[in-house]
Enzyme design. Structure first.
Site, PDB file in Angstrom:
ATOM      1  N   ARG A 253     -15.819 -33.398  17.721  1.00 49.11           N
ATOM      2  CA  ARG A 253     -14.916 -33.241  16.570  1.00 49.11           C
ATOM      3  C   ARG A 253     -15.225 -31.970  15.791  1.00 49.11           C
ATOM      4  O   ARG A 253     -14.327 -31.383  15.179  1.00 49.11           O
ATOM      5  CB  ARG A 253     -14.993 -34.508  15.693  1.00 49.11           C
ATOM      6  N   GLN A 289       6.452 -12.656  -5.083  1.00 46.73           N
ATOM      7  CA  GLN A 289       5.437 -13.638  -5.487  1.00 46.73           C
ATOM      8  C   GLN A 289       5.484 -14.914  -4.615  1.00 46.73           C
ATOM      9  O   GLN A 289       4.446 -15.530  -4.352  1.00 46.73           O
ATOM     10  CB  GLN A 289       5.653 -14.003  -6.954  1.00 46.73           C
ATOM     11  N   GLU A 373      -9.317 -36.141  20.234  1.00 48.43           N
ATOM     12  CA  GLU A 373     -10.692 -36.423  19.775  1.00 48.43           C
ATOM     13  C   GLU A 373     -10.705 -37.240  18.469  1.00 48.43           C
ATOM     14  O   GLU A 373     -11.559 -37.064  17.603  1.00 48.43           O
ATOM     15  CB  GLU A 373     -11.525 -35.145  19.693  1.00 48.43           C
TER      16      GLU A 373
HETATM   17  N1  CAA Z   1     -20.817 -42.529  16.214  1.00 48.46           N
HETATM   18  C1  CAA Z   1     -21.690 -43.351  16.840  1.00 48.46           C
HETATM   19  N2  CAA Z   1     -21.423 -44.641  17.098  1.00 48.46           N
HETATM   20  C2  CAA Z   1     -20.222 -45.099  16.708  1.00 48.46           C
HETATM   21  C3  CAA Z   1     -19.265 -44.298  16.073  1.00 48.46           C
HETATM   22  C4  CAA Z   1     -19.606 -42.951  15.830  1.00 48.46           C
HETATM   23  N3  CAA Z   1     -18.748 -42.116  15.244  1.00 48.46           N
HETATM   24  N4  CAA Z   1     -18.152 -45.025  15.832  1.00 48.46           N
HETATM   25  C5  CAA Z   1     -18.409 -46.256  16.286  1.00 48.46           C
HETATM   26  N5  CAA Z   1     -19.660 -46.304  16.820  1.00 48.46           N
HETATM   27  C6  CAA Z   1     -20.325 -47.468  17.421  1.00 48.46           C
HETATM   28  C7  CAA Z   1     -20.535 -48.546  16.370  1.00 48.46           C
HETATM   29  O1  CAA Z   1     -21.777 -48.376  15.721  1.00 48.46           O
HETATM   30  C8  CAA Z   1     -20.521 -49.788  17.240  1.00 48.46           C
HETATM   31  O2  CAA Z   1     -21.756 -49.950  17.903  1.00 48.46           O
HETATM   32  P1  CAA Z   1     -22.565 -51.367  17.881  1.00 48.46           P
HETATM   33  O3  CAA Z   1     -21.583 -52.454  18.159  1.00 48.46           O
HETATM   34  O4  CAA Z   1     -23.605 -51.195  18.904  1.00 48.46           O
HETATM   35  O5  CAA Z   1     -23.106 -51.460  16.501  1.00 48.46           O
HETATM   36  C9  CAA Z   1     -19.520 -49.459  18.326  1.00 48.46           C
HETATM   37  O6  CAA Z   1     -19.448 -48.030  18.379  1.00 48.46           O
HETATM   38  C10 CAA Z   1     -18.134 -50.019  18.093  1.00 48.46           C
HETATM   39  O7  CAA Z   1     -17.715 -49.535  16.823  1.00 48.46           O
HETATM   40  P2  CAA Z   1     -16.740 -50.379  15.897  1.00 48.46           P
HETATM   41  O8  CAA Z   1     -17.219 -51.783  15.805  1.00 48.46           O
HETATM   42  O9  CAA Z   1     -16.597 -49.594  14.636  1.00 48.46           O
HETATM   43  O10 CAA Z   1     -15.408 -50.373  16.779  1.00 48.46           O
HETATM   44  P3  CAA Z   1     -13.908 -50.277  16.344  1.00 48.46           P
HETATM   45  O11 CAA Z   1     -13.112 -50.654  17.523  1.00 48.46           O
HETATM   46  O12 CAA Z   1     -13.674 -50.999  15.063  1.00 48.46           O
HETATM   47  O13 CAA Z   1     -13.700 -48.696  16.008  1.00 48.46           O
HETATM   48  C11 CAA Z   1     -13.364 -46.409  16.701  1.00 48.46           C
HETATM   49  C12 CAA Z   1     -14.053 -47.739  16.969  1.00 48.46           C
HETATM   50  C13 CAA Z   1     -14.166 -45.651  15.680  1.00 48.46           C
HETATM   51  C14 CAA Z   1     -11.934 -46.601  16.202  1.00 48.46           C
HETATM   52  C15 CAA Z   1     -13.347 -45.719  18.073  1.00 48.46           C
HETATM   53  O14 CAA Z   1     -12.644 -46.494  18.994  1.00 48.46           O
HETATM   54  C16 CAA Z   1     -12.792 -44.325  18.030  1.00 48.46           C
HETATM   55  O15 CAA Z   1     -13.481 -43.390  17.661  1.00 48.46           O
HETATM   56  N6  CAA Z   1     -11.504 -44.157  18.477  1.00 48.46           N
HETATM   57  C17 CAA Z   1     -10.943 -42.829  18.689  1.00 48.46           C
HETATM   58  C18 CAA Z   1     -11.156 -42.438  20.119  1.00 48.46           C
HETATM   59  C19 CAA Z   1     -11.120 -40.973  20.330  1.00 48.46           C
HETATM   60  O16 CAA Z   1     -11.591 -40.185  19.528  1.00 48.46           O
HETATM   61  N7  CAA Z   1     -10.608 -40.589  21.483  1.00 48.46           N
HETATM   62  C20 CAA Z   1     -10.584 -39.226  21.870  1.00 48.46           C
HETATM   63  C21 CAA Z   1     -10.422 -39.125  23.345  1.00 48.46           C
HETATM   64  S1  CAA Z   1     -11.311 -37.779  24.061  1.00 48.46           S
HETATM   65  C22 CAA Z   1     -10.371 -36.409  23.828  1.00 48.46           C
HETATM   66  O17 CAA Z   1      -9.405 -36.404  23.116  1.00 48.46           O
HETATM   67  C23 CAA Z   1     -10.877 -35.191  24.505  1.00 48.46           C
HETATM   68  C24 CAA Z   1      -9.839 -34.171  24.745  1.00 48.46           C
HETATM   69  O18 CAA Z   1      -9.090 -34.295  25.648  1.00 48.46           O
HETATM   70  C25 CAA Z   1      -9.803 -32.948  23.947  1.00 48.46           C
END
Ligand code: CAA
Length: 389
Positions: A253, A289, A373
């Site tokens: 990110r 402006q 992302e």
């Molecule tokens: N850093 C580290 N760990 C994290 C985290 C972070 N930012 N966010 C969540 N976690 C961990 C939590 O601690 C949890 O771990 P434990 O159960 O072991 O404690 C686990 O992940 C699950 O987290 P949540 O319970 O919060 O899960 P959720 O479903 O409520 O939320 C979310 C998760 C934050 C929404 C996640 O699904 C997310 O980030 N979604 C977005 C996905 C994304 O960014 N996709 C991008 C695709 S890649 C891409 O785009 C590349 C490209 O092509 C350019």
């Protein structure tokens, strides 16, 4: 004021001589080797094979990787500086760079075994090959824990089945980091990340997406049918895959925030130049402006975005918690990119709406920085959740 001059003293954000050298090298490369043909590559949705090869040669594809594995051994601040300069000209090239640096190389170096690093990282860091990060699925975008791709344990190998969507570098990569569910009953704690190589039996690169922006980057769906992946290709312990993906995306990110910053700054610089050339009502449009106010607001928001991007990068370099800072940088910089690119088109008027003047491309490219992302809405979720920690 030039947007590329940073006066950050007092905040301990001074650019070192090394940072300045990186900035100059990236700017020079972008202006001399990326600018020519950027419109044609965008029009034709043509992957920039030669330009990516040159990025590898110049060390832009493994900037933060240790020299032991063929990388540049640089800090995250150097990386965001280079990302900004390259994104000012060609965001299709900079997304290839961002995914390879911060999702693939960083993930492998931070969590891979020595054997995995020797086998895969060195070639990725030098740009001999490029990598892809495969998390999203047809029904799992923002809701990334809902992985339907499965990796069933067969003793010394996993059998991989499923489909990945919107994969950057999908067609051009050789090494793929694929998230898949091994123990469905454990939900996200049952997910693994497997290293998959192009050409493995049962692995098919699907259709290339016809996109609104970053058109020269290749975004594909990927299909896996009974692909045998050796156990030694799993990253981390059994069930570490989701943590791997989230930890890697935290750094990713920052890269996308720097890309958004570059798009905004590139659009602004073109608008500033145009405003000093174009005449209306008997004077340069800069002297109206209405135009001055737009440019003043653009440069202010861009500078604020730059501070957030540098802060996140610096926290990462200092091994401090950067989860919230990275989400803030991406949220803000991507919103600024979309807004500033739209303003740049407006300042250009009719010329802004045609391809020759570049700003319409910036406007199309900016949109994806609010989506990939982690969408802006997901960044807000991440920021809010960190408030309670
Ligand atoms: N850093 C580290 N760990 C994290 C985290 C972070 N930012 N966010 C969540 N976690 C961990 C939590 O601690 C949890 O771990 P434990 O159960 O072991 O404690 C686990 O992940 C699950 O987290 P949540 O319970 O919060 O899960 P959720 O479903 O409520 O939320 C979310 C998760 C934050 C929404 C996640 O699904 C997310 O980030 N979604 C977005 C996905 C994304 O960014 N996709 C991008 C695709 S890649 C891409 O785009 C590349 C490209 O092509 C350019």
């Amino acid at each position: 004021m030039s947007t590329s001059t940073l006066e950050l003293s007092g905040l301990n954000f001074n650019l070192t001589e090394e940072h300045q050298a990186v900035q100059e090298a990236a700017r020079d490369f972008a202006q001399t080797e990326l600018l020519p043909g950027v419109i044609e590559r965008d029009n034709a949705a043509k992957f920039p094979t030669e330009q990516v090869r040159r990025m590898g040669e110049l060390g832009f594809l493994g900037m933060m990787v240790s020299p032991d594995y063929g990388g540049g051994g640089m800090d995250t601040v150097s990386y965001v500086i280079a990302m900004e300069e390259i994104s000012k000209v060609d965001a299709s090239c900079s997304v290839v760079m961002s995914v390879n640096n911060s999702l693939v190389c960083w993930g492998l170096e931070a969590f891979g075994t020595e054997e995995q690093k020797q086998k895969y990282l060195t070639r990725l860091a030098t740009g001999e090959v490029i990598g892809a990060f495969c998390l999203s699925e047809p029904e799992a975008g923002s809701d990334a824990t809902s992985q339907h791709t499965s990796a069933i344990d067969h003793g010394d190998y996993y059998l991989l089945n499923g489909t990945k969507n919107w994969i950057t570098n999908g067609g051009s990569a050789s090494t793929y980091l694929v998230m898949a569910q091994t123990h469905a009953e454990k939900q996200h704690r049952g997910i693994n990340c497997l290293i998959v190589e192009k050409g493995q039996d049962g692995f098919v690169v699907g259709k290339k997406e016809d996109k609104m922006g970053i058109r020269a980057s290749d975004t594909h769906s990927l299909m896996f049918t009974d692909v045998k992946v050796p156990k030694e290709n799993r990253i981390g312990d059994d069930g570490f895959g989701f943590k791997f993906a989230m930890s890697t995306l935290n750094g990713g990110r920052i890269g996308i925030a720097a890309q958004a910053l570059g798009i905004a700054a590139g659009a602004y610089e073109l608008a500033l130049k145009y405003a000093q050339e174009r005449q209306s009502f008997g004077k340069k449009i800069f002297d109206h402006q209405a135009i001055q106010f737009k440019l003043a607001e653009m440069v202010t928001k861009i500078e604020a975005a730059r501070l957030l991007v540098y802060k996140a990068a610096r926290l990462k370099d200092e091994h401090k918690d950067y989860v919230q800072a990275a989400a803030m940088a991406k949220l803000f910089a991507s919103e600024v990119a979309m807004w500033a690119a739209t303003e740049a088109v407006q300042i250009h008027g009719g010329y802004g709406y045609v391809k020759e003047y570049h700003v319409e491309r910036f406007m199309r490219d900016a949109k994806i920085t609010q989506i990939y992302e982690g969408t802006s809405e997901i960044q807000k979720l991440v920021i809010a959740r960190e408030l309670l920690k």
